[in-house]
Scaffold this motif. Sequence first.
Motif, PDB file in Angstrom:
ATOM      1  N   ARG A  42     -40.878  37.113 -37.662  1.00 39.94           N
ATOM      2  CA  ARG A  42     -40.987  35.692 -38.010  1.00 39.94           C
ATOM      3  C   ARG A  42     -42.348  35.159 -37.604  1.00 39.94           C
ATOM      4  NH1 ARG A  42     -36.207  33.039 -39.036  1.00 39.94           N
ATOM      5  NH2 ARG A  42     -36.982  31.067 -38.268  1.00 39.94           N
ATOM      6  N   LEU A  46     -42.489  29.365 -38.494  1.00 41.15           N
ATOM      7  CA  LEU A  46     -41.050  29.203 -38.763  1.00 41.15           C
ATOM      8  C   LEU A  46     -40.374  28.594 -37.541  1.00 41.15           C
ATOM      9  CD1 LEU A  46     -40.306  32.568 -40.535  1.00 41.15           C
ATOM     10  CD2 LEU A  46     -41.051  30.410 -41.485  1.00 41.15           C
TER      11      LEU A  46
ATOM     12  N   ASP B 351     -39.290  28.527 -43.968  1.00 40.21           N
ATOM     13  CA  ASP B 351     -38.222  29.018 -43.096  1.00 40.21           C
ATOM     14  C   ASP B 351     -36.887  29.040 -43.824  1.00 40.21           C
ATOM     15  OD1 ASP B 351     -37.735  29.292 -39.894  1.00 40.21           O
ATOM     16  OD2 ASP B 351     -35.982  28.587 -40.967  1.00 40.21           O
TER      17      ASP B 351
END
Lengths: 167, 846
Positions: A42, A46, B351
């Motif tokens: 990630r 994020l 995201d």
Amino acid sequence: MIESVLIFNQLGKPRLIKTYKQLDTATQQQLLREIHSLVSKRSDTLCNFLHGSQQLVGSSSRIVYRHYATLYFVFIVDSSESELGILDLIQVFVEALDRVFENVCELDLIFHFDDVHYILSEVVSAGMVVETNLAEISKAVNEGRRQKKPLPEPSRVGIGALRRGFV
Amino acid sequence: MNPLFFSPPHSPGILASPTSFRLRMFEKSLTDLIQGLRANKRNESEYISKSLEEIQNESAAIDKLNYLHMLGYDMNWANFNVVEVMSSAKFSEKRAGYLAASQSFNQDTDVLMLATNLIRKDLASTNFMEIATAELAMDLFDDVLAILGHSRPYIRKKAIACLYKMTLKHPEGLHDFVPQLKERLDDPDPSVVSSAVSVICELAHTNPRNYLPLAPKLYHLLNSSNNNWMLIKIVKLFASLTPIEPRLAKKLHGPLSSLICTTTAMSLLYECINTAVVGDIISVPLPVTDSIGREIDFAELCAHKLEVFYDSSDHNLRYVGLVTLAELQVRRPDLVVNQYETILRCLDDPDMGIRMRALQVISGMATRRNLSQIVKRLMSQLILSNTIALKPGNTEGGPDEDELESTPLIDPSGVSLVSAKGSFTTPKKAASSSEPNAADNPEYRLAAVEAIIDMCSRQSYANMTNFEWYVAVLVDLVYIAGVDVGQLLSQRILDVTVRVRQVREYSVRMMRQLLSDVRLTDFVSGESPHAAVLSTAAYILGEYCTLVPASCDDIGLLLFPCLRQLTSDQQAAFVLAAMKVYTNWLQDVSGYWNDEVWELVRSTNTTTMDSITSLFLGQEGDDLDVVVAELPLQVEGLLRSFIEITKAVSVATSNMSASEPPVCRELHSLFTMYELNPVSAAAQGKVPVPDGLDLDSWIGDEIPDTSLRVLPPPPPPRQTRAPAQRNYASKDHKANRKDQPLGMLPDVDSIPVMQLDLGDLATARPKPRKSDKPKKKKKSKSSKRHKKPTPEPSPPMVPVDIVGDEDMPDIPTKPLNDTPAQQPGSISGDTDNAGAEQPASPPQQH
């Protein structure tokens, strides 16, 4: 409650594994790999929460992590914890480490992994947060370290040494 | 991780110290071990096994073992030694021992007995343990309980945490523990109170009801404390208490609103809002005074404060903001709906978690006005990531990328871009290339497709203004979904086509287009995601073929080469559809019968026979009868009928006749004698069972259960529900008897019961709606003269419902540019009829 606390580096090497549920060694390693594979890919843009969907982290659990330089600090918590609260808690924990080690870096955590355990136990105990006050935490930790001082090296306690009357 | 970087930064030069040097002669210190490990990166496991051996044989450090344990090496063999170290008189050694024990011991550890006694002794001084086992807990419970009253707050807070662990294993202890815990809430030390609150939250999490009596104390803390962590805990605890004790909501209104207005900690602010929303405190009709002294609604205050979160640049805040927004939406949709633009932005967040949440929220805020915009946004996400995925190695000669980027994603005229341009390969191929794009995540794609469908079809298409556009969207999704949603899409296509009369013609044309797309039909098999869509397309094309100009090419589309790869139900759908299309075409050409038409019919008939033969017969010379008899039952009956039809046509057209042969003209009326109308899923239950009909008995001989011919169980006995039946008949079926669904014809015997072989055609249809067809169904049910009952596969019936006129568009909003096909009038033209039928079929959300 907090289910486990993991600290590992970008390569997935463990720097601290603390589980508040009983997990055997192999399962702990599996958990580490699982979380590492989830978290390490990630990007920093994020968000820092993940919902567990894997085998070891049930869907009711959430993974809250923070990325500091080379290290990932991961808290696995259940639904009764506040995500933002845990995020703050990680910050408190890292600040506590920083106070104790002064400019903490990964190597401190490697060579003083026992101390890291003690510091964590001041913050989180039995899966519950017992202290969030930085001053209290470092006071307790320093007390513990003072008692250890007489030893030449950090914690050189060995069974053999005891038997032979060294130390 | 620089291997050159050996020396620990804060250890005093270890080699320089004479003491440590002396010790090193006999044993490696923890630092040495770690350094050694780091030096031996290449053959780490070798080094570790060597070290383990050393530890075992010569001298050892518990800490070393502990470190290796973290790396995944077992240290159970050293359990006894750990206890030894635990019993050391030195604090640091004892502590190392306890650390090792808490890390490695579990409830099966053999030395626990020793440990128990040791701990008991040690408890008199300072320490505590975290491994809890039933036995240990029972033995030590009282000891730990005793130190709850210890003079040092440090010990008290640790003991509280420890006792919680113990009560998990030793629930009887709760009786003694909870009163003590309550006392600790008044502890002078804030951290002890905080620990006690943590434990109460934890206990209440599993069983909130038992901890209601503590609410007043907690409420007091909520008002007086300024420890944010504890406040979060208490606020969260109240969230789980309010559902049990609704009166709390009114109580909490004050403190929560003042916290929300005053706190600067985002986490506390968030938890307050969350509790206010989840605990439904926002509905307490008390006004709040906000920071500038205005009186506003509490819910509005929450919504306003929440905006800070989901509109924040911080991803974490945005995520939690959306979570709560979804909750708020459930309770107060009016407060959320004006946040439309913000949420739309969140849909593009990199995201996944944020996107999924935004998707959830946005699908809840879809209205007639914004529906097409939202769907367009979602579709473009699906399509764009697919385009990216297709870039490498796709040289099928589609339009170049620039063109793709500049073309509108969904052509509102109905001809969907993807199906028309042919630039996209099948989704499977697209999905195989992985882009780190959130829109490529199959989970997200699936959620997006489901959200689109949910938004469009919610409440009997309440949001829909243009059904043709919807069909085009569904067809586009077939191409771009990239995940296996064939079943879902086919169900929705069928649903909208059947329910909405006005879209049928358009739908048939789209289905024809789907069926003629070789990218879909080539290499298709029963498992492939498109199979379900294709068989639905075939059904629609067959059922509504009269709505479009007849074409003999359609027969070829339906009897396509890969037909045999499909499942038997799907094959049956295709064969039936081919039969309908063929007979429709025959009827159509009969209208202008002449020499040319005669020739055409003859040749088409031959082609059709040939395609059947080549599809279902392996080799030339095989006996058709034998081969057909081995087919799955659903296909067999239909195919026999089809062959009969082609034979009959071939006989009738063997010589040129002046007028069209009756068989050509009349065959199609077999399928269209009664119009097939949607009925409510419950309609079947209202059908009275005719006298003398026993639905439980077998029709004909019982058929043995073989793998080839799987029969559904006999239909369950139907209860006649007199009042419902009366209602049904009187209310809705006065006018048009012909349109009535099955069972509304009281005079069963008046139905023609002939042409048994042709009757089989219909009853074997796998599509649920088939069972509503009055004529054929009636025959199979009422006449016991059937020599073989055609099985009636009974998949779950799709609840059908014609959209009533109130759901029809009244504002032609023109969601997309130049929409010639979009004529509100064309949809609402038939609303009388639709409205009349609606009471029989209450709107069903599915």
